[in-house]
Design an enzyme around this catalytic site. Structure first.
Site: not given
Ligand code: NAP
Length: 345
Positions: A134, A247
């Protein structure tokens, strides 16, 4: 073989911060999907998420549930992407991955459509396409138009990153800490292990042997890859601030050839995905509050860096919603470009 003009879409990580944003963006942009399958961990199986007036049940991510899809967005962390993205590709889908799992992998395009969308054109049908980090996306949407004019030799970036960049649970914990403060209770720190409210702290990614954390390392390696320029220098310091979303980044640039401030401002005003917010008289510049929920990266504080030789240095300040342009929106824009170029058919 490309994707149908109306693909069967899956989202792995649909319940997360990025996943929910993907749902919102797919609906609001009228993405022409034929069907939508929502996947997450076993914890969320059976829960429902709203989409375009419907409520769709969330299912556990399994190999079987990745069959019969044309396009799968992954936003469930690098481990889940490593395990399941190749499975989805083998089952016939194109994967757009928000995690860091494949960003530096050979043969995987690392794409910001405004910057290097041409990486998607004319190539063989890609299996996995990686969304950059990001902070990298926000910096490069702001800086690439200037790089095209005068060649960036060095970029010094200091980030002020929202807690939602660490996921939905961090965002909820900051909100909880605000309630704790108002109620005079001790802070809840179960997720982050620290006080988020009224605090600023070094980015929560691992610190390597060089002393740089992973976020800082990504800014360098991903910029070089996206610009296809192994010589550009990127020096980054990444911290989190108690902001819910969007950000901010302070960026100092050194150019190979001279670039004056007026030309830079004009170039940025014309740049795709950028909105210049640079009102010196009213002291109004990019703020995370204003960038939240917006598609554009806000850019301001455009000024000469008098600490560098004349014409060589400019400084600016950018804010972008990292859940949208830094993740979900960028992924959907990649998918839209694939549809437009009939890669997905
Ligand atoms: N947040 C940001 O600003 C951002 C920006 C760019 C990239 N990213 C990337 O995007 C990805 C997700 O980030 P996020 O911020 O959305 O995280 P998050 O809010 O913590 O959400 C994580 C997601 O992954 C699922 N998950 C966790 N363990 C799993 C498993 N074993 N099998 C299948 N699904 C699983 C969770 O499901 P449950 O609800 O069932 O736990 C939830 O839907 C990460 O790789 C992160 O680095 C995030």
């Amino acid at each position: 073989m490309g994707m149908p003009s109306s693909p069967r879409v899956g989202i792995v990580g649909a319940t997360g911060a990025v996943g929910r944003e993907l749902l919102d963006i797919l609906a609001s942009r009228g993405f022409p999907l034929r069907s939508l399958r929502l996947l997450a961990s076993a914890r969320s199986a059976g829960s429902k998420l709203p989409f375009g007036g419907d409520a769709i049940a969330v299912e556990e991510t399994t190999a079987r549930r990745l069959e019969g899809l044309d396009l799968v967005f992954f936003s469930a962390g690098a481990g889940v992407s490593r395990q399941f993205a190749p499975v989805a590709v083998r089952a016939g889908a194109i994967v757009i991955d928000n995690s860091s799992a494949f960003r530096m992998a050979d043969g995987v395009p690392l794409v910001v459509p405004e910057v290097n969308g041409d990486r998607l054109e004319g190539a063989d049908r890609p299996g996995i396409i990686a969304n950059p980090n990001c902070s990298t996306i926000i910096a490069l949407v702001a800086v690439t138009p200037l790089h095209r004019c005068a060649g960036v030799e060095r970029m010094v970036v200091s980030t002020y990153q929202a807690v939602s960049g660490a996921g939905a649970a961090y965002m909820a914990e900051l909100q909880q800490q605000a309630r704790d403060f108002a109620a005079g209770r001790p802070y809840t720190t179960a997720v982050s292990g620290r006080q988020l409210l009224f605090n600023v702290f070094s980015h929560n990614s691992a610190v390597g042997a060089t002393g740089a954390n992973e976020e800082e390392t990504k800014l360098l390696s991903e910029t070089r890859r996206i610009w296809d320029d192994g010589a550009v220098q990127v020096s980054a310091t990444c911290v989190r601030v108690p902001v819910l979303r969007a950000h901010a980044e302070s960026i100092t640039l050194t150019f190979r050839t001279p670039l004056d401030e007026e030309t830079a401002r004009h170039v940025l005003e014309e740049a795709p995905g950028v909105r210049v917010v640079d009102d010196r008289a009213r002291n109004r510049f990019p703020e995370p509050i204003d960038a939240s929920g917006r598609d554009e990266v806000l850019v301001g504080r455009i000024r000469v860096d008098h600490g560098q030789p004349p014409g060589r240095g400019l400084m600016l300040f950018a804010c972008g919603d990292q859940l949208r342009k830094g993740a979900a929106l960028n992924a959907v824009q990649i998918a839209e470009q694939l549809l437009a170029s009939r890669v997905i058919a």
